[in-house]
Design a protein around this motif. Structure first.
Motif, PDB file in Angstrom:
ATOM      1  N   ILE A 131       3.226 -12.626  -0.510  1.00 29.41           N
ATOM      2  CA  ILE A 131       4.688 -12.435  -0.476  1.00 29.41           C
ATOM      3  C   ILE A 131       5.034 -11.041  -1.013  1.00 29.41           C
ATOM      4  O   ILE A 131       5.852 -10.317  -0.439  1.00 29.41           O
ATOM      5  N   ALA A 132       4.370 -10.665  -2.130  1.00 26.86           N
ATOM      6  CA  ALA A 132       4.633  -9.349  -2.743  1.00 26.86           C
ATOM      7  C   ALA A 132       4.336  -8.232  -1.750  1.00 26.86           C
ATOM      8  O   ALA A 132       5.100  -7.266  -1.628  1.00 26.86           O
ATOM      9  N   GLU A 133       3.222  -8.379  -1.010  1.00 29.86           N
ATOM     10  CA  GLU A 133       2.857  -7.340  -0.017  1.00 29.86           C
ATOM     11  C   GLU A 133       3.916  -7.256   1.071  1.00 29.86           C
ATOM     12  O   GLU A 133       4.288  -6.181   1.530  1.00 29.86           O
ATOM     13  N   ASN A 134       4.392  -8.450   1.457  1.00 26.19           N
ATOM     14  CA  ASN A 134       5.417  -8.533   2.491  1.00 26.19           C
ATOM     15  C   ASN A 134       6.712  -7.850   2.034  1.00 26.19           C
ATOM     16  O   ASN A 134       7.356  -7.118   2.789  1.00 26.19           O
ATOM     17  N   ILE A 135       7.082  -8.090   0.769  1.00 30.77           N
ATOM     18  CA  ILE A 135       8.287  -7.452   0.200  1.00 30.77           C
ATOM     19  C   ILE A 135       8.082  -5.938   0.182  1.00 30.77           C
ATOM     20  O   ILE A 135       8.947  -5.165   0.602  1.00 30.77           O
ATOM     21  N   GLN A 136       6.892  -5.534  -0.291  1.00 28.35           N
ATOM     22  CA  GLN A 136       6.579  -4.108  -0.428  1.00 28.35           C
ATOM     23  C   GLN A 136       6.729  -3.382   0.913  1.00 28.35           C
ATOM     24  O   GLN A 136       7.279  -2.283   0.975  1.00 28.35           O
ATOM     25  N   GLN A 137       6.257  -4.039   1.996  1.00 28.91           N
ATOM     26  CA  GLN A 137       6.322  -3.400   3.322  1.00 28.91           C
ATOM     27  C   GLN A 137       7.761  -3.270   3.826  1.00 28.91           C
ATOM     28  O   GLN A 137       8.055  -2.455   4.684  1.00 28.91           O
ATOM     29  N   ASN A 138       8.663  -4.116   3.279  1.00 27.83           N
ATOM     30  CA  ASN A 138      10.042  -4.119   3.763  1.00 27.83           C
ATOM     31  C   ASN A 138      11.025  -3.347   2.878  1.00 27.83           C
ATOM     32  O   ASN A 138      12.233  -3.419   3.093  1.00 27.83           O
TER      33      ASN A 138
END
Length: 654
Positions: A131-138
């Motif tokens: 989830i953190a990676e997903n947030i980071q990419q957005n």
């Protein structure tokens, strides 16, 4: 006007976002050529949206003269990233805090773990790190983040751009400490101090006065319209015995102003007679009836007694620099009948052994709105006061600053006001800001040796005496003029009394100790006032005047290359988020903790980074590092504003 342009851009962003959303779900469009056209339109819209967002960010960072709340800005950025990353999650948790350990970055977003828990409760198993990676990419394009890193189970560490922090510091130096803009100017009523006429002000009133004044100063600084009210106890049966005693002791009081020197003794004499003399007691009750029927001779007697008290209260307010408008219980006498009628008309009043009572939902204890003898109570006058503040003063926020013992009473009053429909707690904020009792150093209730309550003026005089002793101990009387010495004495005495109170969580009881207050080590006003004077003197000793600092602020970049410069720069810019936190929970010790942290962070910086370099032999200034002088100036500006909110008055020489 830049602000208007910004608002237009924001509106356009909203409408474009809505249009994009509608294009995501093309129901019944069917035709592929039509879809292609829509996709092209979609891409154009997205491009336009990003251009707008970027220009809005640039506008924000350039045109704002006010201080930016960095934490809030990061929450906006991460809020957007989270919505993009998990569009199906309703009300995802948003947690952004300053990083406790500098080596990991400046701020941290900890939402991923809580989001994983939310998803788990819906039967979705997702790794929080994913989830953190997903947030980071957005994370959208923005003006303040240098880079982000994911650590541990899903913490997102945020590193700020040094150039951006430097820009914010320059803005602070050029425009002064300006609060973030308010969405709308709200009306705030703060009910504080509120002593009783004919009785001494005691340490409980001291706490209410200091805490209430500081809350008002915070709201005023942030741009609210503040009404400071002193709800004094100036009505009630005790005035019958006081007027009866006045008639006996000073029979010509209507023509000659009675020399009541000690109102406390006067009160005790009348109370003794009331308890012991049956005739006097009867007369006292008759006096109450005459007073309530507004008989001019009795109103005059009542006013005389009130004036003696007012003069005593004013001495305390003058020492502590308190502005307040008196609006006592007597002001609401006429309004109580209407309040009782309103509750009766809505069928909310019950009879109980001759009393009229009101039960509010969820409350164990009822309010007594009319006593069995037909008289009104505190409950009635507090309801009348609340109604007046809501409907006549049109307050958006109402805060009562009294001891925690009255918490239950206010809870019931507020519940009754909501039940009858006077206000909606989601729209109007009505709150009791309670505080603990003042204890002596023996941890028992604060009293004199003989067991009496401590007179406030005696306490303030003792503070003055002790602060002068402290200044003489430091040989300040040998270097300061008599005028400067007196200013320093008052600044230290009253500053220490206020700070000792405000630096404790108001909810807890607090131990009153002059020795601790006046100690110039640790988190005390004495330490902070000396630190502030020292910071202010750095420029003076280097012969740099205001004009030179101003010119430097316009032309010199504030460099933040040294670790201690960077730490100080970030600490300075946390000021708006500290104020926002206090606005939410009304706990002023957060500001004291922050000022202490700022002073110690400054000391670390000053010990490690030369602001001025002197010749070892001659002591002459050979080099001035101007960007560091600017950091000194910014620190002094934030400290001065912090002191102002706490009601502390620093002096230029100490």
């Amino acid at each position: 006007d830049v602000d208007d342009e910004g608002r237009c851009s924001e509106l356009e962003i909203h409408s474009l976002t809505a249009e994009l959303e509608s294009l995501k779900n093309p129901q019944g469009l069917g035709l592929s050529s039509h879809l292609d056209g829509l996709r092209e339109e979609n891409a154009k819209l997205k491009y336009r949206l990003n251009v707008l967002k970027r220009s809005l960010q640039e506008e924000r960072s350039q045109c704002s003269k006010t201080m930016m709340n960095i934490n809030q800005r990061l929450q906006e950025i991460f809020g957007e990233a989270i919505r993009e990353a998990c569009p199906d999650l309703e009300n995802p948790p948003l947690a952004v805090t300053p990083n406790q350990q500098a080596k990991f970055g400046d701020y941290q977003c900890n939402s991923a773990m809580a989001m994983a828990q939310m998803m788990k409760s819906k039967g979705l198993k997702v790794n929080p790190r994913q989830i953190a990676e997903n947030i980071q990419q957005n994370i959208p394009d923005n003006e303040l983040i240098e880079k982000t890193e994911i650590a541990g189970p899903g913490f997102i560490n945020v590193h700020l751009k040094r150039s951006f922090v430097s820009k914010l510091l320059t803005n602070l130096l050029l425009n002064g400490v300006q609060p973030p803009p308010l969405e709308s100017k709200k009306k705030v009523v703060v009910d504080f101090s509120s002593p009783n006429i004919a009785k001494e002000m005691h340490v409980g009133h001291l706490r209410s006065t200091i805490i209430g004044d500081s809350m008002c100063r915070l709201f005023e600084f942030l741009g609210y319209d503040v009404l400071r009210l002193n709800h004094v106890g100036d009505w009630g049966t005790q005035f019958g015995m006081l007027i009866a005693h006045l008639q006996d002791k000073f029979p010509n009081y209507l023509t000659v102003s009675p020399p009541i020197g000690d109102l406390q003794a006067f009160y005790k004499e009348s109370k003794k007679r009331f308890d012991e003399e049956e005739d006097f007691k009867k007369r006292a009750y008759q006096c109450v009836v005459k007073l309530q029927s507004k008989d001019p001779a009795f109103i005059k007697g009542w006013n005389l007694i009130c004036d003696v008290s007012r003069n005593e209260f004013q001495k305390v307010y003058n020492c502590l620099d308190i502005q307040i408008i008196e609006r006592g219980e007597s002001f609401y006498q006429e309004k109580m009948t209407a309040v009782v009628k309103e509750f009766e008309a809505k069928g909310l009043v019950e009879m109980d052994e001759g009393r009229k009572i009101v039960f509010a939902p969820g409350q164990q204890i009822p309010l007594t709105v009319v006593k069995s003898d037909g008289g009104y109570t505190y409950d009635t006058s507090d309801l009348a006061a609340l109604r007046h503040r809501l409907f006549d003063e049109k307050a958006d926020i109402i805060i009562y600053v009294t001891d925690s013992g009255q918490g239950t009473h206010f809870q019931v009053v507020f519940a009754a006001a909501q039940m009858i429909g006077w206000y909606d707690p989601n729209v109007t904020r009505v709150e009791h800001a309670g505080f603990g009792v003042v204890l002596g150093e023996d941890k028992k209730k604060f009293k004199t040796r003989s067991g009496d309550t401590v007179r406030l003026m005696d306490l303030l005089d003792e503070g003055l005496k002790r602060s002068m002793d402290k200044l003489k101990e430091k040989d300040r009387d040998k270097v300061l003029s008599t005028e400067d010495l007196t200013k320093a004495q008052r600044s230290v005495a009253f500053g220490c009394i206020k700070y000792a109170d405000l630096s404790h969580n108001r909810i807890n009881d607090y131990v009153f100790s002059f020795d601790k207050m006046l100690d110039d080590r640790g988190n005390t006003a004495a330490y902070l006032l000396y630190a502030f004077t020292r910071i202010r003197s750095i420029a003076r000793l280097a012969n740099i005047d205001e004009a030179a600092l101003r010119k430097a602020a316009e032309t010199t970049e504030v460099l933040l290359e040294h670790d201690k410069e960077w730490k100080l720069g970030k600490c300075l810019l946390r000021f708006p988020e500290i104020l926002q936190k206090i606005l939410d929970d009304l706990l002023l010790h957060t500001l004291c903790d922050y000022l202490y942290e700022l002073a110690t962070t400054f000391t670390e910086f000053y010990d490690s980074c030369y602001c001025i370099e002197k010749d070892r032999q001659t002591g002459e200034v050979v080099k001035v590092n101007m960007w560091r002088m600017l950091l000194c100036d910014a620190t002094a500006a934030i400290m001065a504003k912090g002191f102002d909110i706490l009601g502390i008055n620093p002096v230029s020489r100490m």
